[in-house]
Design a protein around this motif. Structure first.
Motif, PDB file in Angstrom:
ATOM      1  N   LYS A  21      76.521  44.028   9.270  1.00  0.00           N
ATOM      2  CA  LYS A  21      75.760  43.653  10.470  1.00  0.00           C
ATOM      3  C   LYS A  21      75.021  44.857  11.033  1.00  0.00           C
ATOM      4  CE  LYS A  21      76.176  41.501  15.021  1.00  0.00           C
ATOM      5  NZ  LYS A  21      77.100  40.906  16.029  1.00  0.00           N
ATOM      6  N   VAL A  22      75.676  46.011  11.034  1.00  0.00           N
ATOM      7  CA  VAL A  22      75.043  47.236  11.531  1.00  0.00           C
ATOM      8  C   VAL A  22      73.787  47.541  10.724  1.00  0.00           C
ATOM      9  CG1 VAL A  22      75.297  49.753  11.714  1.00  0.00           C
ATOM     10  CG2 VAL A  22      77.152  48.266  12.478  1.00  0.00           C
ATOM     11  N   LEU A  23      73.895  47.463   9.405  1.00  0.00           N
ATOM     12  CA  LEU A  23      72.755  47.797   8.541  1.00  0.00           C
ATOM     13  C   LEU A  23      71.623  46.779   8.650  1.00  0.00           C
ATOM     14  CD1 LEU A  23      74.613  49.074   5.354  1.00  0.00           C
ATOM     15  CD2 LEU A  23      73.521  50.428   7.149  1.00  0.00           C
ATOM     16  N   ILE A  24      71.974  45.514   8.798  1.00  0.00           N
ATOM     17  CA  ILE A  24      70.947  44.475   8.978  1.00  0.00           C
ATOM     18  C   ILE A  24      70.108  44.791  10.214  1.00  0.00           C
ATOM     19  CG2 ILE A  24      70.586  42.056   9.620  1.00  0.00           C
ATOM     20  CD1 ILE A  24      72.973  41.377   7.780  1.00  0.00           C
ATOM     21  N   ASN A  25      70.784  45.192  11.290  1.00  0.00           N
ATOM     22  CA  ASN A  25      70.080  45.520  12.536  1.00  0.00           C
ATOM     23  C   ASN A  25      69.286  46.815  12.404  1.00  0.00           C
ATOM     24  OD1 ASN A  25      70.992  43.266  13.927  1.00  0.00           O
ATOM     25  ND2 ASN A  25      72.875  44.281  14.578  1.00  0.00           N
ATOM     26  N   VAL A  26      69.845  47.807  11.727  1.00  0.00           N
ATOM     27  CA  VAL A  26      69.150  49.080  11.535  1.00  0.00           C
ATOM     28  C   VAL A  26      67.850  48.868  10.768  1.00  0.00           C
ATOM     29  CG1 VAL A  26      69.228  51.273  10.275  1.00  0.00           C
ATOM     30  CG2 VAL A  26      71.160  50.611  11.713  1.00  0.00           C
ATOM     31  N   LYS A  27      67.875  48.016   9.749  1.00  0.00           N
ATOM     32  CA  LYS A  27      66.687  47.797   8.918  1.00  0.00           C
ATOM     33  C   LYS A  27      65.563  47.100   9.687  1.00  0.00           C
ATOM     34  CE  LYS A  27      68.675  45.795   5.362  1.00  0.00           C
ATOM     35  NZ  LYS A  27      68.778  45.185   4.023  1.00  0.00           N
ATOM     36  N   LYS A  28      65.878  46.528  10.845  1.00  0.00           N
ATOM     37  CA  LYS A  28      64.866  45.892  11.684  1.00  0.00           C
ATOM     38  C   LYS A  28      64.325  46.847  12.742  1.00  0.00           C
ATOM     39  CE  LYS A  28      67.127  41.364  11.352  1.00  0.00           C
ATOM     40  NZ  LYS A  28      67.859  40.328  12.136  1.00  0.00           N
ATOM     41  N   HIS A  29      64.909  48.035  12.831  1.00  0.00           N
ATOM     42  CA  HIS A  29      64.566  48.956  13.901  1.00  0.00           C
ATOM     43  C   HIS A  29      63.174  49.548  13.708  1.00  0.00           C
ATOM     44  CE1 HIS A  29      64.881  52.445  16.621  1.00  0.00           C
ATOM     45  NE2 HIS A  29      65.767  51.709  17.268  1.00  0.00           N
ATOM     46  N   ARG A  30      62.516  49.861  14.799  1.00  0.00           N
ATOM     47  CA  ARG A  30      61.135  50.347  14.749  1.00  0.00           C
ATOM     48  C   ARG A  30      61.003  51.701  14.063  1.00  0.00           C
ATOM     49  NH1 ARG A  30      59.101  54.230  17.911  1.00  0.00           N
ATOM     50  NH2 ARG A  30      60.494  55.255  19.386  1.00  0.00           N
ATOM     51  N   LEU A  31      62.099  52.467  13.963  1.00  0.00           N
ATOM     52  CA  LEU A  31      62.038  53.790  13.344  1.00  0.00           C
ATOM     53  C   LEU A  31      62.118  53.751  11.811  1.00  0.00           C
ATOM     54  CD1 LEU A  31      64.298  55.961  15.698  1.00  0.00           C
ATOM     55  CD2 LEU A  31      61.804  56.045  15.489  1.00  0.00           C
ATOM     56  N   ILE A  32      62.411  52.593  11.252  1.00  0.00           N
ATOM     57  CA  ILE A  32      62.611  52.488   9.804  1.00  0.00           C
ATOM     58  C   ILE A  32      61.435  53.039   8.978  1.00  0.00           C
ATOM     59  CG2 ILE A  32      62.601  50.741   7.969  1.00  0.00           C
ATOM     60  CD1 ILE A  32      65.361  51.677   8.746  1.00  0.00           C
ATOM     61  N   PRO A  33      60.180  52.863   9.410  1.00  0.00           N
ATOM     62  CA  PRO A  33      59.082  53.459   8.618  1.00  0.00           C
ATOM     63  C   PRO A  33      59.152  54.988   8.538  1.00  0.00           C
ATOM     64  CG  PRO A  33      58.233  51.774  10.097  1.00  0.00           C
ATOM     65  CD  PRO A  33      59.661  52.004  10.494  1.00  0.00           C
ATOM     66  N   TYR A  34      59.894  55.608   9.457  1.00  0.00           N
ATOM     67  CA  TYR A  34      59.981  57.065   9.507  1.00  0.00           C
ATOM     68  C   TYR A  34      61.383  57.576   9.174  1.00  0.00           C
ATOM     69  CZ  TYR A  34      56.190  55.586  12.575  1.00  0.00           C
ATOM     70  OH  TYR A  34      55.091  54.959  13.095  1.00  0.00           O
ATOM     71  N   MET A  35      62.281  56.677   8.812  1.00  0.00           N
ATOM     72  CA  MET A  35      63.693  57.032   8.726  1.00  0.00           C
ATOM     73  C   MET A  35      64.350  56.438   7.485  1.00  0.00           C
ATOM     74  SD  MET A  35      66.561  56.176  11.656  1.00  0.00           S
ATOM     75  CE  MET A  35      66.471  54.378  11.431  1.00  0.00           C
ATOM     76  N   ASP A  36      65.090  57.277   6.749  1.00  0.00           N
ATOM     77  CA  ASP A  36      65.949  56.793   5.673  1.00  0.00           C
ATOM     78  C   ASP A  36      67.369  56.652   6.207  1.00  0.00           C
ATOM     79  OD1 ASP A  36      64.049  56.636   3.603  1.00  0.00           O
ATOM     80  OD2 ASP A  36      64.227  58.786   3.199  1.00  0.00           O
ATOM     81  N   VAL A  37      68.133  55.783   5.569  1.00  0.00           N
ATOM     82  CA  VAL A  37      69.510  55.530   5.993  1.00  0.00           C
ATOM     83  C   VAL A  37      70.465  55.917   4.877  1.00  0.00           C
ATOM     84  CG1 VAL A  37      71.129  53.810   6.892  1.00  0.00           C
ATOM     85  CG2 VAL A  37      68.675  53.592   7.396  1.00  0.00           C
TER      86      VAL A  37
END
Length: 255
Positions: A21-37
């Protein structure tokens, strides 16, 4: 593919109930274009690593449980090796609201050049604008004592010395990544004291945190909390004494 600026580090141990659930939400975050996880699976006995892979997120799996600090340092080393400019670290249990990522990023100046940006940003549960869950009296006593210790040893007033929600620039995480520069046993108060004494600037942002809904905290239970408080105090004292010893030697050399 253009190199991303930010690496989000998520240490995880037996977090199969929460991590997806945490990762699903992270992948929707606005910073994803600038951020690797990056998830560091610290030798979990459940299917934490598989849940991460199911989400298409990079995971480093430790062969066995080596501890929270080792997992973090593994992430710092990865960040250095892959030339990131910033690291943000958050927990895998869903306690950290993702709005905190925006606040840390803004304070660090990750996406826009910012004058006088700090080296380390800590998410605090005790600043105006923060939101948190009720903590035990023992933990609150420990935090109060830790505040006094930091103020006395460094002159800096920080409010949340055990927060796992942090962001840092390359200068800070590169230092942590080096051998013996990072306490892999209890990397909390003592590390903040060390960095302040070394001249790194640390600032706090108000954080939004929720109570854990699954899994067990590594400090759960009266005995664990008491042991943590004692060991953290001793570790911080060691950091301070080593710093004082170094300073005395420097003064003697100049004299």
């Amino acid at each position: 593919m253009e190199q991303k600026q930010i690496l989000l580090i998520i240490p995880a141990y037996n977090e199969a109930e929460s991590i997806e659930k945490v990762l699903i939400n992270v992948k929707k975050h606005r910073l994803i274009p600038y951020m690797d996880v990056l998830v560091i699976d610290d030798g979990s006995l459940d299917d934490t690593a598989q849940k991460v892979k199911n989400q298409g997120v990079k995971v480093i799996s430790q062969v066995f449980n080596m501890g929270y600090g080792v997992a973090l340092q593994t992430g710092y080393k990865y960040a250095v090796e892959h030339r990131y400019e910033y690291v943000i670290q958050m927990d895998a249990d869903g306690q950290h609201d993702l709005v905190n990522l925006d606040r840390i990023c803004e304070k660090l100046g990750c996406l826009t050049e910012k004058e006088n940006a700090p080296d380390i940003v800590v998410g605090s549960r005790f600043l105006e604008g923060s939101q948190s869950f009720k903590m035990s009296k023992l933990k609150m006593i420990a935090i109060h004592i830790f505040r006094i210790v930091v103020a006395h040893t460094t002159g800096c007033k920080l409010t949340d010395l055990t927060s796992g929600l942090q962001g840092m620039n390359k200068k800070a995480f590169s230092y942590y990544a080096q051998y013996q520069n990072f306490d892999t046993k209890y990397p909390d108060l003592n590390m903040l004291v060390q960095m302040l004494l070394l001249g790194f600037e640390i600032q706090e942002i108000p954080a939004i945190m929720y109570e854990r809904v699954a899994g067990v905290s590594m400090h759960a239970g009266l005995l664990k909390a008491g042991k943590y408080m004692i060991l953290m105090s001793l570790s911080t004292l060691k950091v301070y004494l080593l710093y004082r010893k170094k300073r005395i030697k420097e003064i003697e050399k100049r004299g």
